[in-house]
Write a protein that holds these residues in place. Structure first.
Motif, short mmCIF file in Angstrom:
data_model
loop_
_atom_site.label_atom_id
_atom_site.label_comp_id
_atom_site.label_asym_id
_atom_site.label_seq_id
_atom_site.Cartn_x
_atom_site.Cartn_y
_atom_site.Cartn_z
N VAL A 60 0.85 -1.20 0.00
CA VAL A 60 0.00 0.00 0.00
C VAL A 60 0.88 1.25 0.00
CG1 VAL A 60 -1.74 1.30 1.27
CG2 VAL A 60 -1.87 -1.20 1.19
N ASP A 61 0.70 2.10 -0.99
CA ASP A 61 1.52 3.31 -1.09
C ASP A 61 1.06 4.42 -0.15
OD1 ASP A 61 3.15 2.24 -3.07
OD2 ASP A 61 1.81 2.90 -4.68
N GLY A 62 -0.20 4.40 0.22
CA GLY A 62 -0.73 5.47 1.03
C GLY A 62 -1.29 6.59 0.15
N ILE A 63 -1.94 7.55 0.79
CA ILE A 63 -2.57 8.66 0.09
C ILE A 63 -1.75 9.93 0.32
CG2 ILE A 63 -4.66 10.06 -0.10
CD1 ILE A 63 -6.25 7.61 0.73
N LYS A 64 -1.51 10.66 -0.76
CA LYS A 64 -0.74 11.89 -0.67
C LYS A 64 -1.55 13.01 -0.02
CE LYS A 64 2.31 10.96 -4.61
NZ LYS A 64 2.79 11.44 -5.94
N LEU A 65 -0.84 13.92 0.64
CA LEU A 65 -1.48 15.06 1.26
C LEU A 65 -1.49 16.26 0.32
CD1 LEU A 65 -0.69 13.24 3.71
CD2 LEU A 65 -0.27 15.34 5.00
N LYS A 66 -2.52 17.07 0.45
CA LYS A 66 -2.56 18.34 -0.28
C LYS A 66 -3.42 19.30 0.53
CE LYS A 66 -2.20 18.73 -4.67
NZ LYS A 66 -2.35 18.80 -6.15
N PRO A 67 -3.00 20.55 0.67
CA PRO A 67 -3.79 21.53 1.43
C PRO A 67 -5.19 21.67 0.86
CG PRO A 67 -1.59 22.38 1.03
CD PRO A 67 -1.73 21.14 0.19
N GLY A 98 -10.24 9.94 6.87
CA GLY A 98 -9.67 10.85 5.88
C GLY A 98 -10.69 11.51 4.97
N LEU A 99 -10.64 12.85 4.90
CA LEU A 99 -11.44 13.58 3.93
C LEU A 99 -10.64 13.60 2.64
CD1 LEU A 99 -14.15 15.21 3.89
CD2 LEU A 99 -12.74 17.27 4.01
N ILE A 100 -11.23 13.09 1.57
CA ILE A 100 -10.52 12.88 0.32
C ILE A 100 -11.09 13.77 -0.79
CG2 ILE A 100 -9.84 11.17 -1.41
CD1 ILE A 100 -8.76 10.56 1.39
N PHE A 149 -6.39 12.76 -2.91
CA PHE A 149 -5.52 13.48 -1.98
C PHE A 149 -6.23 13.58 -0.63
CE2 PHE A 149 -3.98 14.98 -6.07
CZ PHE A 149 -2.60 14.94 -5.90
N LEU A 150 -5.46 13.41 0.42
CA LEU A 150 -5.98 13.60 1.77
C LEU A 150 -5.98 15.09 2.07
CD1 LEU A 150 -6.82 12.31 4.52
CD2 LEU A 150 -4.40 12.44 5.16
N VAL A 151 -7.16 15.66 2.32
CA VAL A 151 -7.26 17.10 2.55
C VAL A 151 -7.77 17.45 3.94
CG1 VAL A 151 -7.57 17.60 0.10
CG2 VAL A 151 -9.59 17.22 1.55
N GLY A 152 -8.14 16.44 4.73
CA GLY A 152 -8.62 16.72 6.08
C GLY A 152 -8.83 15.46 6.89
N MET A 153 -9.08 15.64 8.18
CA MET A 153 -9.32 14.53 9.11
C MET A 153 -10.61 14.79 9.88
SD MET A 153 -5.38 14.51 10.35
CE MET A 153 -5.24 16.24 9.83
#
Length: 328
Positions: A188-195, A261-263, A271-275
């Motif tokens: 699993v690569d995971g999800i990248k973050l972005k503001p 994760g808010l996607i 992109f992960l944009v919030g929690m």
């Protein structure tokens, strides 16, 4: 105006990290408490509808491994998630982060969640032992891994904080490390973050299409909430725009969803944009708390998240640097 807040979690309690019997923002709301006219509380996060009791909630969550999940191609990326269990009970959800570009990736997994998931909000003490269950699977061997709580990086969160405080929720984020990794999640690569701000091109009034990847107590499984709208909180809404990084959204979620994760998608990439942190509602309109199926309204009743922003991303860089020094 009285405002109440809550988190999201699996037990019937206030949110997600506690083990009380109720629901949400987190789990900060006492079972028999009554919101004051202008107070902030927590209760479980909400599943929305059209507001008509006869129609009930209009649940848009797609359950992991279901036919719909596969049809939507969610296996391609939405498997980068799981649940957090502390001292033997499910407390919330977490997302596996893709740390590329933030520093040297440590062995194992790096997770994002809500800080309140790591506390017993009843006794207001931190849990002494927590584990990550990949895909929320509790019994299959190779799907669980211990979280190194000694290395955890949390926002400025305290279980003693008043939910009436103007900055309630701002520090409700956490970065965690599962040093041993999890065999089932090795690819699993995971999800990248972005503001989140990068998705609101036209300013604070701009709505953004998002989804929430989190545990669903209704389905007793992980799920992805579709067809959601998110907007930055502003002075005119129930969140009051009291702190930067507060996202108001209508993604269906319940107990156990805290930290999920808010996607947001961009050019087909998630992109992960919030929690997920909890729920706001106006106590005068909902003296007993909003029922499932209540209508989403940023003036009176909404779920909310702590946004990914430059502050959180900078803390991720520091977190990875600290983990790197520890392993030398």
């Amino acid at each position: 105006m009285k405002i109440s807040h809550r988190h999201g979690r699996r037990c019937a309690i206030v949110c997600s990290l506690i083990l009380l019997p109720t629901v949400v923002r987190a789990d900060l709301l006492l079972k028999n408490a009554r919101p004051a006219v202008n107070a902030s509380w927590v209760q479980s996060v909400s599943v929305f509808g059209d507001g008509l009791a006869k129609n009930g909630p209009e649940d848009d969550r797609v359950v992991y491994a279901s036919k719909r999940w596969r049809e939507l191609g969610l296996d391609d990326w939405a498997s980068a998630t799981g649940t957090i269990h502390c001292e033997g009970r499910l407390r919330g959800s977490a997302t596996i982060i893709n740390t590329q570009g933030f520093g040297t990736s440590p062995p194992g997994l790096v997770l994002s969640t809500a800080a309140h998931v790591l506390y017993d909000l009843d006794s207001k003490t931190p849990f002494s032992s927590c584990a990550f269950h990949y895909l929320g699977l509790d019994s299959l061997p190779g799907y669980q891994g211990q979280i190194d709580l000694s290395s955890a990086m949390l926002g400025m969160f305290s279980p003693h904080d008043s939910t009436e405080d103007d900055t309630f929720g701002e520090g409700d984020w956490a970065l965690l490390h599962v040093p041993s990794g999890i065999p089932a999640a090795v690819s699993v690569d995971g999800i990248k973050l972005k503001p989140f701000a990068q998705f609101t091109e036209n300013g604070a009034s701009e709505n953004t299409q998002v989804g929430l990847l989190a545990w669903s107590d209704t389905h007793d499984a992980l799920a992805f909430s579709l067809n959601c709208t998110a907007t930055p909180s502003s002075p005119g809404d129930i969140g009051g725009g009291r702190w930067e990084g507060q996202i108001l959204d209508n993604c269906d979620s319940g107990q156990g969803a805290s930290g999920g994760g808010l996607i947001s998608m961009q050019a087909g990439q998630p992109f992960l944009v919030g929690m997920r942190t909890g729920t706001h509602w106006q106590g005068r309109e909902f003296p007993e708390g909003p029922a499932e199926g209540a209508q989403w309204d940023v003036l009176t009743h909404t779920n909310f998240c702590r946004a990914i922003d430059e502050h959180v991303m900078d803390r991720l860089r520091q977190f990875l640097a600290r983990l790197g020094r520890t392993e030398i």
